[in-house]
Design a protein around this motif. Structure first.
Motif: not given
Length: 171
Positions: A28-42, A68-73
């Protein structure tokens, strides 16, 4: 905090060696890269630093992994995969940030389709069904229908009961 300490703190004992588990790296890098688990039992969680952690899943566990990933645009990539963790030696597909790999039940790219899958997951959970316990064929159906530009069928409690009964009969 070591990974063993983290697992104990969360109340999860590991019956498998760490190598038998599927590792999913979350970033999780704010407004750049967000990888997360929406559901699952780790089974376990290891915190690497403020921005990164690893979730460990037992073989057979089903989970949704959103990237999800983003750049300046703006947004450059958005994807959701619903995966089943595999046992060592079991066939699997490679998925970025997932080691050693997993069985892909659903793979969708593009934010509009990702949103549709997220809404579908919400509907399943609103029906009182744990998304991890949904029939794998249903997730394949959802992915295929969305990728074909069609609307997937709803997953109802009746379908879920039929899936649970089928699992009892066919191991």
């Amino acid at each position: 905090m070591s990974s063993t300490t983290t697992a104990r703190a969360r109340g999860n004992a590991l019956p498998f060696a760490r190598d038998a588990l599927t590792h999913v790296e979350l970033t999780h890098i704010e407004k750049r890269v967000e990888n997360w688990v929406r559901f699952g039992h780790e089974a376990q969680e290891q915190i690497l630093d403020r921005r990164r952690r690893i979730f460990f899943f037992r073989p057979g566990s089903v989970f949704a992994f959103v990237r999800w990933a983003a750049n300046d645009f703006g947004t450059i990539a958005s994807r959701i995969d619903i995966l089943r963790a595999v046992a060592p030696g079991e066939p699997s597909q490679t998925v970025p940030f997932v080691r050693p790999g997993a069985e892909i039940l659903l793979r969708v790219a593009g934010w509009p389709k990702v949103q549709q899958v997220l809404r579908h997951i919400d509907a399943v959970e609103e029906a009182g069904i744990d998304a991890c316990m949904v029939a794998p064929d249903h997730w394949r159906h959802v992915g295929n229908r969305l990728n074909a530009g069609e609307r997937p069928r709803a997953y109802t409690m009746a379908r879920h009961r039929a899936w649970l009964r089928r699992r009892e009969i066919v191991p």
